[in-house]
Motif scaffolding. Structure first.
Motif, mmCIF file in Angstrom:
data_model
loop_
_atom_site.group_PDB
_atom_site.id
_atom_site.type_symbol
_atom_site.label_atom_id
_atom_site.label_comp_id
_atom_site.label_asym_id
_atom_site.label_seq_id
_atom_site.Cartn_x
_atom_site.Cartn_y
_atom_site.Cartn_z
ATOM 1 N N TYR A 1 -1.824 3.327 4.969
ATOM 2 C CA TYR A 1 -1.194 3.216 3.808
ATOM 3 C C TYR A 1 -2.126 3.267 2.749
ATOM 4 C CZ TYR A 1 2.188 2.108 7.042
ATOM 5 O OH TYR A 1 3.339 2.025 7.636
ATOM 6 N N PRO A 2 -2.513 4.156 2.532
ATOM 7 C CA PRO A 2 -3.721 3.535 0.689
ATOM 8 C C PRO A 2 -3.426 2.917 -0.155
ATOM 9 C CG PRO A 2 -3.780 6.103 1.492
ATOM 10 C CD PRO A 2 -2.357 5.100 2.886
ATOM 11 N N PRO A 3 -3.963 2.312 -1.180
ATOM 12 C CA PRO A 3 -3.810 1.983 -2.253
ATOM 13 C C PRO A 3 -3.840 3.286 -3.671
ATOM 14 C CG PRO A 3 -5.861 1.296 -2.055
ATOM 15 C CD PRO A 3 -5.715 2.203 -0.378
ATOM 16 N N ARG A 4 -2.830 3.325 -4.318
ATOM 17 C CA ARG A 4 -2.676 4.252 -4.988
ATOM 18 C C ARG A 4 -3.838 3.599 -5.922
ATOM 19 N NH1 ARG A 4 3.175 5.281 -6.856
ATOM 20 N NH2 ARG A 4 3.486 2.782 -7.353
ATOM 21 N N PRO A 5 -3.766 4.746 -7.112
ATOM 22 C CA PRO A 5 -4.897 5.080 -9.020
ATOM 23 C C PRO A 5 -4.479 3.760 -8.967
ATOM 24 C CG PRO A 5 -3.862 6.959 -8.141
ATOM 25 C CD PRO A 5 -3.352 6.349 -7.470
ATOM 26 N N ASP A 6 -3.004 2.857 -8.897
ATOM 27 C CA ASP A 6 -2.498 1.866 -10.217
ATOM 28 C C ASP A 6 -2.491 0.124 -9.639
ATOM 29 O OD1 ASP A 6 -0.790 1.973 -8.892
ATOM 30 O OD2 ASP A 6 1.097 1.761 -9.776
ATOM 31 N N GLY A 7 -2.909 0.571 -8.325
ATOM 32 C CA GLY A 7 -3.723 -0.398 -7.509
ATOM 33 C C GLY A 7 -2.644 -0.881 -6.554
ATOM 34 N N THR A 8 -1.415 -0.402 -6.708
ATOM 35 C CA THR A 8 -0.502 -0.791 -6.146
ATOM 36 C C THR A 8 0.331 0.560 -4.619
ATOM 37 O OG1 THR A 8 1.013 0.622 -7.176
ATOM 38 C CG2 THR A 8 1.359 -1.502 -7.814
ATOM 39 N N THR A 9 0.465 -0.286 -3.820
ATOM 40 C CA THR A 9 0.816 0.462 -2.419
ATOM 41 C C THR A 9 2.018 0.386 -1.619
ATOM 42 O OG1 THR A 9 -1.587 -0.856 -1.271
ATOM 43 C CG2 THR A 9 -0.007 0.256 0.479
ATOM 44 N N LEU A 10 2.293 1.984 -1.532
ATOM 45 C CA LEU A 10 3.914 2.213 -1.766
ATOM 46 C C LEU A 10 3.794 1.744 0.133
ATOM 47 C CD1 LEU A 10 4.257 5.758 -2.961
ATOM 48 C CD2 LEU A 10 4.963 2.717 -3.435
ATOM 49 N N LEU A 11 4.873 0.994 0.865
ATOM 50 C CA LEU A 11 5.641 0.498 2.078
ATOM 51 C C LEU A 11 7.450 1.109 1.877
ATOM 52 C CD1 LEU A 11 5.072 -0.452 4.428
ATOM 53 C CD2 LEU A 11 6.021 -3.064 3.776
ATOM 54 N N PRO A 12 6.931 2.287 2.604
ATOM 55 C CA PRO A 12 8.686 2.688 2.833
ATOM 56 C C PRO A 12 9.136 2.251 4.489
ATOM 57 C CG PRO A 12 7.242 5.048 2.915
ATOM 58 C CD PRO A 12 5.950 3.784 3.276
ATOM 59 N N PHE A 13 10.206 1.549 4.016
ATOM 60 C CA PHE A 13 10.753 0.535 4.920
ATOM 61 C C PHE A 13 12.484 0.949 4.816
ATOM 62 C CE2 PHE A 13 9.631 -3.403 6.317
ATOM 63 C CZ PHE A 13 11.451 -3.358 7.574
ATOM 64 N N ARG A 14 12.352 1.450 6.406
ATOM 65 C CA ARG A 14 13.749 2.109 6.268
ATOM 66 C C ARG A 14 14.506 0.313 7.203
ATOM 67 N NH1 ARG A 14 15.919 4.532 12.377
ATOM 68 N NH2 ARG A 14 17.662 5.487 11.849
ATOM 69 N N ARG A 15 15.827 0.299 6.673
ATOM 70 C CA ARG A 15 17.227 0.062 7.665
ATOM 71 C C ARG A 15 18.156 0.569 8.084
ATOM 72 N NH1 ARG A 15 14.889 -5.192 6.414
ATOM 73 N NH2 ARG A 15 13.018 -5.146 5.343
ATOM 74 N N VAL A 16 18.197 -0.554 8.503
ATOM 75 C CA VAL A 16 20.188 0.473 9.443
ATOM 76 C C VAL A 16 21.285 -0.781 8.648
ATOM 77 C CG1 VAL A 16 21.572 1.023 11.040
ATOM 78 C CG2 VAL A 16 18.735 1.651 11.081
ATOM 79 N N PHE A 17 22.426 -0.928 7.938
ATOM 80 C CA PHE A 17 23.202 -0.972 8.588
ATOM 81 C C PHE A 17 24.411 -0.980 9.512
ATOM 82 C CE2 PHE A 17 20.623 -0.744 4.779
ATOM 83 C CZ PHE A 17 20.401 -1.894 3.772
ATOM 84 N N ALA A 18 25.604 -2.202 9.506
ATOM 85 C CA ALA A 18 26.211 -2.479 10.204
ATOM 86 C C ALA A 18 27.446 -2.880 9.839
ATOM 87 C CB ALA A 18 26.292 -1.732 12.041
ATOM 88 N N VAL A 19 28.823 -2.398 8.877
ATOM 89 C CA VAL A 19 29.486 -3.800 8.903
ATOM 90 C C VAL A 19 30.691 -2.718 10.047
ATOM 91 C CG1 VAL A 19 30.862 -4.025 6.877
ATOM 92 C CG2 VAL A 19 28.461 -3.635 6.298
ATOM 93 N N GLY A 20 31.591 -4.384 9.966
ATOM 94 C CA GLY A 20 32.915 -4.120 10.773
ATOM 95 C C GLY A 20 34.360 -4.704 10.472
#
Length: 275
Positions: free
Chosen positions: A252-271
């Motif tokens: 996860y290398p930093p971007r030129p603007d100094g931020t780092t992108l973290l993709p985060f997958r989540r699963v949702f279940a509603v019943g």
């Protein structure tokens, strides 16, 4: 909250890797958004009894009381540190908090809404627990669950690889994150349907722009890294963390603007249970 199944501790365990509300809340906004997205699909109009299992420091639990002003809302967590922070949000007769393990929770009577946000990935065999909770819903009741679905992402895969490496396997192999910790959406749809609920299940990948030094390491410190470091003394924990941090910086290398992108997958279940 928090990121592998057993034998790692459940949410709020008071082991040497105790939950630290301040650390966890550094990314409060990012962690709150999935909760809001989960609750947006809950159609309960005027529930009397609402329970938040794995409530943490209580901010999101308090939001349930604002959504349903006539409901009695209870937050349950096994972390004394988190509950101490939650105490300030209690409202007599409306919002209360209780110490307890979500695996043992049993209500005195039927519940209208059960919420479990970022908790069940800590619990081995949690689909069976979801089925049990479904059976404790009142007619017309709702069960809403969200779990991280990123166990194959570099955050977890690199940690598992390091835990199983020759240097660390003897102490850490059994707490290495498992890729099969949570189900895919179809699996949760099956759990809810088999329990007699109408299922609404989906997944979302959030793209978080993090800032600061080693921000991805900071993110996982309060979740998946906790049970690993709990097995190590200070010197070993420092060496392990340094190696893991280096691997995360490459993934996860930093971007030129100094931020780092973290993709985060989540699963949702509603019943929902038919009225």
């Amino acid at each position: 909250m928090t990121t592998t199944g057993d034998p790692t501790p459940p949410v709020g365990d008071s082991s040497p890797a105790r939950w630290q509300p301040d650390t966890y809340l550094r990314f409060a906004g990012e962690r709150a958004r999935p909760f809001a997205d989960l609750l947006a699909r809950v159609g309960a109009e005027s529930p009397a009894r609402v329970v938040d299992l794995g409530c943490g420091e209580g901010a999101l639990t308090a939001s349930l009381a604002r959504r349903w002003p006539a409901a009695r809302v209870t937050g349950v967590d096994s972390s004394p540190e988190m509950l101490a922070a939650a105490a300030a949000r209690a409202l007599p007769g409306r919002v209360d908090f209780a110490l307890g393990d979500v695996r043992d929770w049993a209500p005195a009577g039927p519940v209208d809404v059960v919420v479990s946000n970022a908790v069940l990935h800590w619990v081995d065999g949690h689909p069976g627990l979801m089925a049990r909770w479904a059976g404790q819903l009142a007619p017309g009741g709702w069960l809403a669950v969200q779990v991280p679905g990123n166990f194959r992402a570099p955050t977890h895969a690199l940690l598992a690889e390091l835990c199983r490496s020759p240097e660390w396997a003897g102490r850490l192999a059994e707490v290495a994150p498992r890729a099969d910790t949570v189900l895919d959406p179809a699996g949760y749809a099956e759990v809810l349907g088999t329990a007699g609920l109408s299922a609404d299940v989906w997944e979302t990948t959030y793209l978080h722009a993090l800032s600061g030094s080693d921000p991805v390491l900071t993110w996982v410190r309060s979740t998946v890294l906790r049970p690993v470091l709990a097995r190590l003394d200070d010197d070993a924990a420092g060496r392990f963390t340094d190696a893991y941090a280096a691997a995360l910086r490459a993934a996860y290398p930093p971007r030129p603007d100094g931020t780092t992108l973290l993709p985060f997958r989540r699963v949702f279940a509603v019943g929902s249970r038919p009225a």
